[in-house]
Enzyme design. Structure first.
Site, PDB file in Angstrom:
ATOM      1  N   ASP A  32       0.757  -1.189  -0.102  1.00 16.33           N
ATOM      2  CA  ASP A  32      -0.171  -0.136  -0.076  1.00 16.33           C
ATOM      3  C   ASP A  32       0.944   1.277  -0.074  1.00 16.33           C
ATOM      4  OD1 ASP A  32      -1.934   2.020   0.550  1.00 16.33           O
ATOM      5  OD2 ASP A  32      -2.058   1.525   2.755  1.00 16.33           O
ATOM      6  N   ASP A  36      -3.971   3.953   2.666  1.00 19.25           N
ATOM      7  CA  ASP A  36      -5.412   3.715   3.062  1.00 19.25           C
ATOM      8  C   ASP A  36      -5.749   2.058   3.446  1.00 19.25           C
ATOM      9  OD1 ASP A  36      -5.049   2.254   0.720  1.00 19.25           O
ATOM     10  OD2 ASP A  36      -6.612   2.998  -0.272  1.00 19.25           O
ATOM     11  N   ASP A  40      -1.793  -1.375  -3.707  1.00 16.00           N
ATOM     12  CA  ASP A  40      -2.308  -0.503  -4.946  1.00 16.00           C
ATOM     13  C   ASP A  40      -1.299  -1.002  -6.092  1.00 16.00           C
ATOM     14  OD1 ASP A  40       0.037   1.017  -4.103  1.00 16.00           O
ATOM     15  OD2 ASP A  40      -1.609   2.201  -2.740  1.00 16.00           O
ATOM     16  N   ASP A 109      -6.179 -11.294 -14.583  1.00 14.06           N
ATOM     17  CA  ASP A 109      -7.439 -12.232 -14.191  1.00 14.06           C
ATOM     18  C   ASP A 109      -8.591 -11.839 -14.983  1.00 14.06           C
ATOM     19  OD1 ASP A 109      -8.833 -14.092 -12.412  1.00 14.06           O
ATOM     20  OD2 ASP A 109      -7.474 -13.582 -10.954  1.00 14.06           O
ATOM     21  N   ASP A 217     -11.018 -17.011 -14.696  1.00 16.12           N
ATOM     22  CA  ASP A 217     -11.593 -17.453 -13.508  1.00 16.12           C
ATOM     23  C   ASP A 217     -12.705 -18.484 -13.778  1.00 16.12           C
ATOM     24  OD1 ASP A 217     -11.990 -16.774 -10.718  1.00 16.12           O
ATOM     25  OD2 ASP A 217     -13.907 -16.156 -11.228  1.00 16.12           O
ATOM     26  N   GLU A 275      -8.955 -21.468 -14.596  1.00 12.99           N
ATOM     27  CA  GLU A 275      -9.174 -21.980 -13.406  1.00 12.99           C
ATOM     28  C   GLU A 275     -10.288 -23.075 -13.479  1.00 12.99           C
ATOM     29  OE1 GLU A 275     -10.719 -21.054  -8.941  1.00 12.99           O
ATOM     30  OE2 GLU A 275     -11.557 -19.956 -10.788  1.00 12.99           O
ATOM     31  N   HIS A 347      -5.159 -17.144  -3.740  1.00 15.37           N
ATOM     32  CA  HIS A 347      -6.032 -16.379  -2.767  1.00 15.37           C
ATOM     33  C   HIS A 347      -7.252 -16.998  -2.207  1.00 15.37           C
ATOM     34  CE1 HIS A 347      -7.845 -16.113  -6.739  1.00 15.37           C
ATOM     35  NE2 HIS A 347      -9.008 -15.773  -5.873  1.00 15.37           N
ATOM     36  N   ASP A 348      -7.237 -18.424  -2.778  1.00 12.89           N
ATOM     37  CA  ASP A 348      -8.583 -18.947  -2.190  1.00 12.89           C
ATOM     38  C   ASP A 348      -7.954 -20.205  -1.229  1.00 12.89           C
ATOM     39  OD1 ASP A 348     -10.298 -17.603  -3.794  1.00 12.89           O
ATOM     40  OD2 ASP A 348     -10.052 -18.930  -5.533  1.00 12.89           O
TER      41      ASP A 348
HETATM   42  C1  GLC Z   1     -12.744 -18.227  -8.380  1.00  9.12           C
HETATM   43  C2  GLC Z   1     -11.941 -17.047  -7.749  1.00  9.12           C
HETATM   44  C3  GLC Z   1     -12.407 -16.718  -6.076  1.00  9.12           C
HETATM   45  C4  GLC Z   1     -13.929 -16.149  -6.382  1.00  9.12           C
HETATM   46  C5  GLC Z   1     -14.572 -17.114  -7.416  1.00  9.12           C
HETATM   47  C6  GLC Z   1     -15.892 -16.590  -8.104  1.00  9.12           C
HETATM   48  O1  GLC Z   1     -12.829 -19.257  -7.771  1.00  9.12           O
HETATM   49  O2  GLC Z   1     -10.741 -17.553  -7.469  1.00  9.12           O
HETATM   50  O3  GLC Z   1     -11.622 -16.091  -5.550  1.00  9.12           O
HETATM   51  O4  GLC Z   1     -14.661 -15.956  -5.568  1.00  9.12           O
HETATM   52  O5  GLC Z   1     -14.062 -17.488  -8.641  1.00  9.12           O
HETATM   53  O6  GLC Z   1     -15.528 -15.426  -8.843  1.00  9.12           O
END
Ligand code: GLC
Length: 571
Positions: A32, A36, A40, A109, A217, A275, A347-348
């Protein structure tokens, strides 16, 4: 517009992404600069030297598009702008130029299974059946013989990923719309050619700007069974629609069209990674077939579901046997026809050192052993921010510490609806919540972990006092320096990139051993994935030079692996 990526040409190695290491940046938690408490784009620019030193070839940016941020940007309301939280389009151009200047690449993404419910396409679609985007989403009437809008009148019984029914009633239109995730994430109707064209035009716009590809995604959800039938019930009382919305009838047609329409006409090659929850090895091989496939690689989910008993919140211990079998099965199944992506974290997912490793006694050893096993498979490895310093799960104290839409929904449903003991629900969140991955990047021991001078949007892990970049960079025995050596090995040895894969049977449950072959070169990995020492029979004719190890030489007995010891030999 002068594309910052113009320096790339078709003469670049066609399949450059095979020898690349990708680093995922979850922008909101990386760095950051304006105080904030939210990361960023200028913050990324400040750390590019760090990523270059680590040996990173490609950066994947989690979504920075304009978004109401209900799912931290995975709900896009404008695909052609940057959310003010993260900066501006000019900041993005500057970042891209700085990345390219260092010979690195950047992928975005691509969230196009759904938009935000605030996207103008949806706002128009929900108002009237006459609007230009009327058919861009899945609109259906109430179940015949029911009172529209009342529970039970939804068009089918599917549940949504973030809780409740997958259908939301819209009185203005007198219909329901489908959302596989939150109600604020309506699913786009890919069966409509105009929808597909709008997505492809938007992809063109980004590629013209100079980006080097996309992480797509939940891209295997874009083709649904047109009948949208009821499905067998899950534990939560809703139908599990997976068989009807995952890898649907048109998946190959739509991905082939995307490739033909967007990528084929362009000079140069791009990285495309889809993904794909639930994808099977056979499907993945076909999708990533290097001659006839539509994508370079996919993210499969099997190896990150080995500790889940039915659903992700119910834990069972991960067995090393299962892990080894799963990883080796994917290696063999994709063989030299398809291509694997390799990841532990994103991140999941909870942090792998806390999840499959040992984040106390063998923190350093298990983080480096897991890294080695992953990176020396055949495929493209992904490093998620902080993984390279062994960041651990967050150790959240109470429910107020969580921010993630999925986690909060789980707690509400478990405690509110199913009357689960709050401490049980909290335990599950502490282990499995996506927020474990989302705590700020630990740059230093400073109060905001060097991430922010303000108040961070989610708590920093208290262990940043000792677990941070500053304490590891330049320290020979650190996890960070181990990652550098591991990544350098890929860049130095063709066998790591192109070698074939064969598992080695050692007769020991806790050992994962495999060999890669390319011409006369053989690279062998022995990893003890447990807290106990174990003996191993190696083949000294093949296992000649030790090129990487995570225990100091003095403790090396050639036929014994210490807890979480890993050794890599080269011939
Ligand atoms: C994918 C993303 C996840 C998101 C989901 C809906 O699995 O990695 O973070 O919540 O799709 O977009």
């Amino acid at each position: 517009m002068a594309a910052p990526g113009a320096s790339r040409s078709a003469s670049d190695n066609e399949a450059w992404w095979k020898s690349a290491v990708v680093y995922q940046i979850y922008v909101r938690s990386f760095a950051d600069t304006d105080g904030d408490g939210i990361g960023d784009l200028p913050g990324i620019v400040e750390h590019l030297d760090y990523l270059q030193e680590l040996g990173i070839d490609v950066i994947w940016l989690s979504p920075v598009y304009r978004s109401p941020q209900e799912d931290n940007g995975y709900d896009v309301s404008d695909y052609r702008d940057v959310d003010p939280l993260f900066g501006t389009l000019e900041d993005l151009d500057r970042l891209l130029a700085a990345v390219h200047l260092r010979g690195m690449r950047l992928i975005m993404d691509l969230v196009v299974n759904h938009t935000s419910s605030q996207h103008p396409w949806f706002l128009a679609s929900r108002c009237s059946r006459e609007s230009a985007t009327s058919e861009w989403y899945f609109w259906r009437d109430a179940r015949p013989g029911t009172v529209p809008g009342e529970p039970g009148s939804e068009p089918n019984n599917w549940g949504a990923s973030f809780g409740g029914s997958a259908w939301e009633w819209v009185p203005e239109r007198g219909q329901y719309y489908l959302h596989l995730f939150a109600p604020s994430q309506p699913d786009l109707n890919w069966d409509n050619p105009d929808t597909r064209e709008a997505v492809f035009t938007m992809m063109d716009w980004w590629l013209d700007r100079g980006i080097d590809g996309f992480r797509m995604d939940v891209i295997n959800f874009i083709s649904k069974d047109p009948l949208l039938p009821d499905a067998p019930l899950n534990r939560d009382g809703y139908g599990d629609g997976m068989p009807y919305f995952s890898h649907g009838p048109q998946i190959h047609a739509y991905l082939a069209e995307m490739k033909r329409r967007v990528f084929d006409p362009r000079p140069g090659t791009y990285l495309t990674v889809g993904e794909m929850p639930g994808v099977t090895p056979e499907q993945a091989r076909e999708l990533t077939d290097q001659e006839h496939g539509h994508l370079n690689m996919v993210f499969q989910y099997e190896h990150v579901a080995l500790d889940a008993d039915g659903d992700k919140w119910t834990r069972r211990p991960m067995s090393v046997n299962d892990l080894r079998d799963t990883l080796a099965r994917w290696q063999t199944a994709l063989g030299d026809t398809g291509w694997n992506s390799l990841y532990w974290n994103n991140h999941d997912q909870p942090r792998v050192v806390s999840r499959y490793g040992n984040d106390t006694t063998y923190w350093r050893e298990s983080a480096t052993a897991l890294a080695t096993v992953l990176h020396l498979h055949r495929g493209t490895p992904y490093v998620y921010q902080g993984e390279e310093i062994g960041m651990t799960n967050a150790g959240f104290a109470g429910i107020d510490d969580f921010r993630d839409i999925e986690s909060l929904d789980h707690y509400r449903t478990a405690v509110g609806t199913h009357r689960e003991d709050p401490s049980v629900a909290l335990d599950a969140l502490r282990r499995q919540s996506r927020d474990n991955a989302r705590t700020p990047m630990q740059w230093s021991a400073a109060p905001g972990a060097g991430f922010t001078t303000g108040s961070p949007w989610i708590g920093v892990n208290p262990n940043h006092s000792w677990l941070n970049v500053a304490t590891q960079r330049g320290v020979r025995t650190s996890i960070y320096e181990f990652y550098r050596a591991l990544i350098a090995l890929r860049h130095r040895l063709p066998v790591v990139v192109d070698g074939s894969f064969a598992a080695i049977e050692t007769g020991r449950d806790q050992i994962y051993a495999f060999r890669r072959h390319l011409g006369n070169a053989a690279l062998t990995v022995y990893a003890n994935l447990s807290d106990l020492p174990v003996s191993v029979d190696r083949d000294d004719r093949v296992d000649r030079d030790l090129v990487l190890a995570n225990y100091p030489g003095s403790r090396r007995d050639p036929d014994r692996l210490e807890p979480w010891e890993v050794r890599v030999y080269l011939r």
